[in-house]
Enzyme design. Structure first.
Site, PDB file in Angstrom:
ATOM      1  N   SER A 104       4.646 -30.732  14.364  1.00 21.69           N
ATOM      2  CA  SER A 104       3.513 -30.392  13.487  1.00 21.69           C
ATOM      3  C   SER A 104       2.184 -30.889  14.061  1.00 21.69           C
ATOM      4  O   SER A 104       2.125 -31.941  14.693  1.00 21.69           O
ATOM      5  CB  SER A 104       3.745 -31.028  12.116  1.00 21.69           C
ATOM      6  OG  SER A 104       2.570 -30.990  11.343  1.00 21.69           O
ATOM      7  N   TYR A 153      -2.260 -25.923  12.956  1.00 20.66           N
ATOM      8  CA  TYR A 153      -3.216 -25.680  11.880  1.00 20.66           C
ATOM      9  C   TYR A 153      -4.573 -25.865  12.548  1.00 20.66           C
ATOM     10  O   TYR A 153      -4.990 -27.009  12.769  1.00 20.66           O
ATOM     11  CB  TYR A 153      -3.119 -26.746  10.789  1.00 20.66           C
ATOM     12  CG  TYR A 153      -1.884 -26.776   9.920  1.00 20.66           C
ATOM     13  CD1 TYR A 153      -1.457 -25.651   9.228  1.00 20.66           C
ATOM     14  CD2 TYR A 153      -1.185 -27.973   9.738  1.00 20.66           C
ATOM     15  CE1 TYR A 153      -0.361 -25.715   8.388  1.00 20.66           C
ATOM     16  CE2 TYR A 153      -0.084 -28.040   8.896  1.00 20.66           C
ATOM     17  CZ  TYR A 153       0.320 -26.908   8.234  1.00 20.66           C
ATOM     18  OH  TYR A 153       1.414 -26.981   7.396  1.00 20.66           O
TER      19      TYR A 153
HETATM   20  C1  LIG Z   1       7.678 -32.713   4.142  1.00 24.85           C
HETATM   21  C2  LIG Z   1       7.387 -31.387   4.797  1.00 24.85           C
HETATM   22  C3  LIG Z   1       6.292 -31.278   5.631  1.00 24.85           C
HETATM   23  C4  LIG Z   1       6.012 -30.054   6.256  1.00 24.85           C
HETATM   24  N1  LIG Z   1       4.963 -29.980   7.127  1.00 24.85           N
HETATM   25  C5  LIG Z   1       4.720 -28.827   7.781  1.00 24.85           C
HETATM   26  C6  LIG Z   1       3.688 -28.748   8.755  1.00 24.85           C
HETATM   27  O1  LIG Z   1       2.983 -29.709   9.029  1.00 24.85           O
HETATM   28  N2  LIG Z   1       3.482 -27.541   9.360  1.00 24.85           N
HETATM   29  C7  LIG Z   1       4.246 -26.432   9.075  1.00 24.85           C
HETATM   30  O2  LIG Z   1       4.018 -25.362   9.645  1.00 24.85           O
HETATM   31  N3  LIG Z   1       5.241 -26.503   8.176  1.00 24.85           N
HETATM   32  C8  LIG Z   1       5.501 -27.666   7.541  1.00 24.85           C
HETATM   33  N4  LIG Z   1       6.537 -27.727   6.650  1.00 24.85           N
HETATM   34  C9  LIG Z   1       7.383 -26.532   6.439  1.00 24.85           C
HETATM   35  C10 LIG Z   1       8.540 -26.534   7.440  1.00 24.85           C
HETATM   36  O3  LIG Z   1       8.085 -26.248   8.744  1.00 24.85           O
HETATM   37  C11 LIG Z   1       9.573 -25.463   7.073  1.00 24.85           C
HETATM   38  O4  LIG Z   1       8.926 -24.219   6.979  1.00 24.85           O
HETATM   39  C12 LIG Z   1      10.310 -25.784   5.766  1.00 24.85           C
HETATM   40  O5  LIG Z   1      10.563 -27.161   5.641  1.00 24.85           O
HETATM   41  C13 LIG Z   1      11.626 -25.024   5.723  1.00 24.85           C
HETATM   42  O6  LIG Z   1      12.201 -25.125   4.464  1.00 24.85           O
HETATM   43  P1  LIG Z   1      13.343 -26.200   4.092  1.00 24.85           P
HETATM   44  O7  LIG Z   1      12.653 -27.519   3.936  1.00 24.85           O
HETATM   45  O8  LIG Z   1      13.889 -25.683   2.808  1.00 24.85           O
HETATM   46  O9  LIG Z   1      14.353 -26.213   5.211  1.00 24.85           O
HETATM   47  C14 LIG Z   1       6.831 -28.932   6.010  1.00 24.85           C
HETATM   48  C15 LIG Z   1       7.924 -29.050   5.166  1.00 24.85           C
HETATM   49  C16 LIG Z   1       8.218 -30.271   4.568  1.00 24.85           C
HETATM   50  C17 LIG Z   1       9.421 -30.374   3.684  1.00 24.85           C
END
Ligand SMILES: Cc1cc2nc3c(=O)[nH]c(=O)nc-3n(C[C@H](O)[C@H](O)[C@H](O)COP(=O)(O)O)c2cc1C
Length: 424
Positions: free
Chosen positions: A164, A187
């Site tokens: 990330s 981002y």
């Molecule tokens: C705590 C957390 C932080 C996340 N931070 C980002 C991020 O910084 N950038 C991003 O593109 N997606 C982020 N996501 C989304 C994840 O990349 C991903 O799309 C998502 O967790 C998938 O769903 P799942 O948690 O049900 O497996 C985040 C998800 C979680 C749970």
């Protein structure tokens, strides 16, 4: 009546009441945290006939949900709330799991599945397995080793890692720890000069692919996160100083570009950003957060190298459409021209195989590995990856697939009767 006799909902309500009551003051801290966390979560664990306990050793985990409860018990309410949260009434969060439960896998018999090939090459990178580690922010909120533990686990178990923008580890250190290229989730800070510096840095570090996340530009209303924050009685200033600049403290990708305080989501962003990226770096460009055929066509028209079906794990819009339901229209619109990645709600090997059967080239996990991380650090992430590998192998064999990249569309069916909500 014993606590165990109550329904999940009743138990959560009761625990929520207890956690908030003055009675809770006399309970050990861990018990209070557990109560608070259980009251918070709306995801629940599957209603199995044998009650789950809190595992104390990583090897005892039978599936990834075993880590969820341990993660809840270990994290302070605000951090648990951040990990678990969806948006609004969490319809999309539930839809992600329900979507998988509405699909079945058609088992085939007497196929020689003694050898199953899980490898593939995507955007020039050889993958040992189609399951990848999604980019997630602020991993040190879940374990002191944060993204470093995740990179080491991904290396030990040979999975692709995506990092990330708002990780607590730099892309240079992530690639060093992973020992292979790590894909960079982007981002762009709202100031393009700053954004340029960041993405050029990621390319120079050796990241071959930029994943542009587009599903948060409209904002998100994370209610569970806010409730967790309000429940947390700790003094948080040591880590978050409460200013916009404080949000990027300890986020090394922002070092040296003067971007502290500059927002990194932009409701004014349009498809024009793809050309800007193309003009700036030679990295492959994947757009993350696509859920419709229209946007897939637009993405391809703007020359992306891959489309990533995601709703941020139910943390962006509250449209109530799960990604596994959106995957077929995206795959149809992509018409095999670029790989299609998917995530959101993936918790089991059978989920992975359903996504592969519907045309995904690789399948991401977010919360599943974060639960492992929060529960046991690197060992927890490794165990999550092991469990998913083992389950995926069995599910591939059951559908008669000898290659993960060759699961036929006919392996996946919509079930005539939707199973009860919450089946996991
Ligand atoms: C705590 C957390 C932080 C996340 N931070 C980002 C991020 O910084 N950038 C991003 O593109 N997606 C982020 N996501 C989304 C994840 O990349 C991903 O799309 C998502 O967790 C998938 O769903 P799942 O948690 O049900 O497996 C985040 C998800 C979680 C749970």
């Amino acid at each position: 009546m014993a606590l165990a006799d109550l329904s999940n909902w009743d138990r959560r309500a009761f625990l929520g009441f207890l956690a908030a009551s003055p009675l809770a003051g006399g309970l050990p801290d861990v018990a209070r945290r557990l109560m608070a966390a259980q009251a918070l979560t709306q995801q629940g664990t599957p209603p199995n006939s044998v009650q789950r306990g809190l595992i104390t050793e990583v090897e005892k985990a039978v599936d990834v949900f075993d880590f969820e409860a341990v993660a809840q018990s270990k994290l302070p309410p605000a951090h648990w709330g951040y990990l678990a949260t969806g948006v609004d009434g969490e319809a999309t969060l539930r839809a992600n799991r329900d979507g998988f439960a509405r699909l079945g896998l058609r088992a085939r018999r007497l196929v020689d599945v003694s050898q199953v090939d899980t490898t593939s090459t995507l955007l020039g990178q050889a993958l040992d397995h189609p399951v990848f580690v999604c980019p997630t922010s602020s991993n040190r909120a879940f374990h002191p080793d944060g993204e470093l533990a995740v990179a080491r686990a991904a290396k030990a178990k040979k999975h692709l890692q995506m990092l990330s923008t708002v990780a607590t580890l730099s892309i240079e250190d992530a690639i060093a720890a992973r020992g292979e290229p790590v894909w960079f989730q982007f981002y762009p800070p709202r100031d393009w000069d700053m954004a340029k510096k960041m993405i050029v840095r990621a390319e120079a570090a050796g990241s071959p692919v930029v994943l542009l996340t587009v599903d948060l530009n409209a904002g998100s209303n994370r209610s569970t996160m806010e409730r967790g924050r309000q429940m947390d009685t700790r003094n948080c200033v040591a880590c978050h100083d409460g200013t916009p600049a404080g949000q990027v403290r300890r986020k090394p990708m922002f070092d040296g570009i003067g971007a502290a305080g500059v927002p990194y989501s932009d409701p004014a962003m349009t498809w024009e950003i793809i050309k800007r990226l193309r003009d700036t770096v030679k990295m492959k460009v994947v757009v993350k957060g696509i859920v419709t055929r229209e946007d897939t066509e637009l993405a391809l028209r703007h020359g992306v190298d891959g489309v990533y079906v995601s709703n941020h794990g139910g943390r962006a819009d509250d449209g109530g459409i799960g990604t596994i339901g959106a995957l077929p229209e995206v795959v149809a619109a992509a018409r095999g021209r670029v790989p299609v990645f998917m995530d959101s709600g993936v918790r089991r090997g059978s989920d992975v195989v359903k996504a592969l059967g519907l045309g995904a080239s690789a399948v991401g996990i977010g919360r599943a590995y974060l639960w492992g991380l929060a529960a046991f650090g690197q060992a927890g992430v490794e165990r999550v990856l092991d469990l998913l590998r083992a389950e995926t192998l069995i599910a591939l064999r059951h559908v008669g697939a000898t290659k993960a990249s060759g699961v036929p569309r006919s392996a996946v069916v919509t079930l005539p009767v939707a199973p009860p909500n919450g089946r996991a």
